[in-house]
Scaffold this motif. Sequence first.
Motif, PDB file in Angstrom:
ATOM      1  N   PRO A  90       4.209  21.274  19.868  1.00  0.00           N
ATOM      2  CA  PRO A  90       3.461  22.427  20.361  1.00  0.00           C
ATOM      3  C   PRO A  90       2.562  22.070  21.543  1.00  0.00           C
ATOM      4  O   PRO A  90       2.252  20.897  21.740  1.00  0.00           O
ATOM      5  N   CYS A  91       2.143  23.086  22.273  1.00  0.00           N
ATOM      6  CA  CYS A  91       1.131  22.868  23.312  1.00  0.00           C
ATOM      7  C   CYS A  91      -0.098  22.277  22.634  1.00  0.00           C
ATOM      8  O   CYS A  91      -0.563  21.212  23.013  1.00  0.00           O
ATOM      9  N   ALA A  92      -0.580  22.982  21.611  1.00  0.00           N
ATOM     10  CA  ALA A  92      -1.775  22.523  20.894  1.00  0.00           C
ATOM     11  C   ALA A  92      -1.492  22.413  19.401  1.00  0.00           C
ATOM     12  O   ALA A  92      -0.742  23.224  18.846  1.00  0.00           O
ATOM     13  N   TYR A 126       6.594  12.986  19.516  1.00  0.00           N
ATOM     14  CA  TYR A 126       6.007  14.294  19.189  1.00  0.00           C
ATOM     15  C   TYR A 126       4.775  14.508  20.068  1.00  0.00           C
ATOM     16  O   TYR A 126       3.903  13.651  20.147  1.00  0.00           O
ATOM     17  N   ARG A 127       4.715  15.656  20.739  1.00  0.00           N
ATOM     18  CA  ARG A 127       3.559  15.985  21.544  1.00  0.00           C
ATOM     19  C   ARG A 127       2.711  17.038  20.815  1.00  0.00           C
ATOM     20  O   ARG A 127       3.210  17.785  19.968  1.00  0.00           O
ATOM     21  N   GLY A 128       1.450  17.136  21.188  1.00  0.00           N
ATOM     22  CA  GLY A 128       0.583  18.168  20.634  1.00  0.00           C
ATOM     23  C   GLY A 128      -0.826  17.877  21.108  1.00  0.00           C
ATOM     24  O   GLY A 128      -1.313  16.761  20.963  1.00  0.00           O
ATOM     25  N   PHE A 131      -7.158  18.011  22.380  1.00  0.00           N
ATOM     26  CA  PHE A 131      -8.159  18.375  23.394  1.00  0.00           C
ATOM     27  C   PHE A 131      -7.401  19.097  24.496  1.00  0.00           C
ATOM     28  O   PHE A 131      -6.554  18.506  25.157  1.00  0.00           O
ATOM     29  N   LYS A 132      -7.688  20.381  24.681  1.00  0.00           N
ATOM     30  CA  LYS A 132      -6.907  21.170  25.626  1.00  0.00           C
ATOM     31  C   LYS A 132      -7.706  21.501  26.890  1.00  0.00           C
ATOM     32  O   LYS A 132      -8.796  22.044  26.791  1.00  0.00           O
ATOM     33  N   PRO A 133      -7.151  21.211  28.047  1.00  0.00           N
ATOM     34  CA  PRO A 133      -7.814  21.574  29.303  1.00  0.00           C
ATOM     35  C   PRO A 133      -7.502  23.031  29.645  1.00  0.00           C
ATOM     36  O   PRO A 133      -6.496  23.311  30.279  1.00  0.00           O
ATOM     37  N   SER A 158       8.462  23.100  30.673  1.00  0.00           N
ATOM     38  CA  SER A 158       7.646  24.128  30.012  1.00  0.00           C
ATOM     39  C   SER A 158       6.515  24.571  30.938  1.00  0.00           C
ATOM     40  O   SER A 158       6.425  25.749  31.315  1.00  0.00           O
ATOM     41  N   HIS A 159       5.666  23.614  31.342  1.00  0.00           N
ATOM     42  CA  HIS A 159       4.610  23.966  32.299  1.00  0.00           C
ATOM     43  C   HIS A 159       5.206  24.209  33.689  1.00  0.00           C
ATOM     44  O   HIS A 159       4.632  24.927  34.493  1.00  0.00           O
ATOM     45  N   GLY A 160       6.349  23.600  33.935  1.00  0.00           N
ATOM     46  CA  GLY A 160       6.986  23.741  35.245  1.00  0.00           C
ATOM     47  C   GLY A 160       7.500  25.137  35.520  1.00  0.00           C
ATOM     48  O   GLY A 160       7.751  25.488  36.680  1.00  0.00           O
ATOM     49  N   ILE A 220       8.832  18.898  26.047  1.00  0.00           N
ATOM     50  CA  ILE A 220       9.148  20.303  25.794  1.00  0.00           C
ATOM     51  C   ILE A 220       8.152  20.891  24.805  1.00  0.00           C
ATOM     52  O   ILE A 220       7.885  20.300  23.764  1.00  0.00           O
ATOM     53  N   GLU A 221       7.647  22.089  25.119  1.00  0.00           N
ATOM     54  CA  GLU A 221       6.775  22.778  24.167  1.00  0.00           C
ATOM     55  C   GLU A 221       7.604  23.655  23.221  1.00  0.00           C
ATOM     56  O   GLU A 221       8.435  24.466  23.664  1.00  0.00           O
ATOM     57  N   VAL A 222       7.356  23.469  21.936  1.00  0.00           N
ATOM     58  CA  VAL A 222       8.102  24.168  20.885  1.00  0.00           C
ATOM     59  C   VAL A 222       7.087  24.741  19.902  1.00  0.00           C
ATOM     60  O   VAL A 222       6.057  24.116  19.634  1.00  0.00           O
ATOM     61  N   SER A 261      -2.012  28.722  22.421  1.00  0.00           N
ATOM     62  CA  SER A 261      -1.956  28.419  23.854  1.00  0.00           C
ATOM     63  C   SER A 261      -0.505  28.298  24.290  1.00  0.00           C
ATOM     64  O   SER A 261       0.341  27.832  23.520  1.00  0.00           O
ATOM     65  N   ASP A 262      -0.241  28.749  25.499  1.00  0.00           N
ATOM     66  CA  ASP A 262       1.076  28.611  26.138  1.00  0.00           C
ATOM     67  C   ASP A 262       2.250  29.163  25.318  1.00  0.00           C
ATOM     68  O   ASP A 262       3.373  28.623  25.399  1.00  0.00           O
ATOM     69  N   GLY A 263       2.022  30.239  24.595  1.00  0.00           N
ATOM     70  CA  GLY A 263       3.095  30.843  23.799  1.00  0.00           C
ATOM     71  C   GLY A 263       4.269  31.325  24.647  1.00  0.00           C
ATOM     72  O   GLY A 263       5.422  31.240  24.228  1.00  0.00           O
ATOM     73  N   ALA A 264       3.982  31.795  25.856  1.00  0.00           N
ATOM     74  CA  ALA A 264       5.037  32.380  26.693  1.00  0.00           C
ATOM     75  C   ALA A 264       6.108  31.367  27.086  1.00  0.00           C
ATOM     76  O   ALA A 264       7.240  31.731  27.383  1.00  0.00           O
ATOM     77  N   GLN A 265       5.740  30.116  27.079  1.00  0.00           N
ATOM     78  CA  GLN A 265       6.716  29.095  27.486  1.00  0.00           C
ATOM     79  C   GLN A 265       7.259  28.298  26.300  1.00  0.00           C
ATOM     80  O   GLN A 265       8.102  27.416  26.481  1.00  0.00           O
ATOM     81  N   ALA A 266       6.765  28.608  25.104  1.00  0.00           N
ATOM     82  CA  ALA A 266       7.200  27.829  23.936  1.00  0.00           C
ATOM     83  C   ALA A 266       8.611  28.230  23.523  1.00  0.00           C
ATOM     84  O   ALA A 266       8.938  29.421  23.461  1.00  0.00           O
TER      85      ALA A 266
END
Length: 339
Positions: free
Chosen positions: A101-103, A125-127, A130-132, A271-273, A297-299, A308-313
């Motif tokens: 996930p993004c967060a 695994y990403r997640g 601390f989110k900017p 994803s952010h791209g 990849i955000e999932v 956060s960032d649901g539109a690209q998940a």
Amino acid sequence: MLIVMKADATELEVADVVRAVTEMGLRAHPMPGAQRTAIGITGNQGAVDPSRFENMPGVAEAIRVTKPYKLISLDLRPEKTVVRVGDATIGGDELAIIAGPCAVESRAQAFAIAEAVRRSGARFYRGGAFKPRTSPYAFQGLGEEGLKILAEVRETYGLKIITEAMDEHGMDLVERYADIIQLGARNMQNFSLLRRAGRSHLPVLLKRGMAAMIDEWMLAAEYIMAEGNYNVILCERGVRTFAQHTRNTLDLAAIPAVRRISHLPVIVDPSHGTGKNFMVTPLARAGVAVGADGLIIEVHDQPDRALSDGAQALTLEQYEQLVYEVRAIHEVVAPAPVS
Ligand code: PEP
Ligand code: MN
């Protein structure tokens, strides 16, 4: 200055050169390679006199570096760097897939996603804990509680953890829980943070700043390496342009551009791209086709509820399909060496 040792130079000869560099008040960065060891020198303000080294035993040549960067460059290390995290690698033969996930939002959310990531065969695994965030009112992440959940994910699924540190205090915490430190686009030129990351024992994933030229990005990586941390992974995540159909413009030409300059592994963040769910898989395919060493990849198990960032998940199903497709492409683009 770059000192190239002869192919048959002994460890003692390398150590002698390192000592000579240190005695001059400079820092030596020995990089053993498949053919030979090269030693980068940093800390000098002006040019270093090559004659000091040219006649030392084991030295093939002392080369003056005219480019702004030294340690990231192919001159220092002609073969690619493979970043190793336990038994997983980034920059080797295998396509590295980092997903999550993004967060980190909750234990249940993180685990539901980790289950699918593990099933896909991904090793990382990403997640974000601390989110900017652009807005101070947006979800800022769970902080240390999020890191603890990530550590549990590692325990349970055997996935390597990558998470962002936004400042030096955050980095102290991230080092306790993670396997790779992410430095975000907004921090690409936070020089004190880059230096701090350079003193970490963990590999660093360095995202390209959203308005950064390739040279600026390479110099940001150089900051980290100059402090002695040679495990840097570059990540193209899109830059700001006048295009309005995407969140950022994913600069896939950066991949072959970086390859020309640097031995460091480079991955793509579609994803952010793109910022858009329906664009992520096509751009992930393209990223692998242009030679990226991996993808981030955000999932999400419930993208419409993401904090956060649901539109690209991607949904878990979309993610599974993506992995299948990019692996097929990777096999064609980077066939396993014939043994
Ligand atoms: C992220 O990976 O969630 C992130 C914030 O990325 P970037 O720094 O590329 O915007
Ligand atoms: Mn995100």
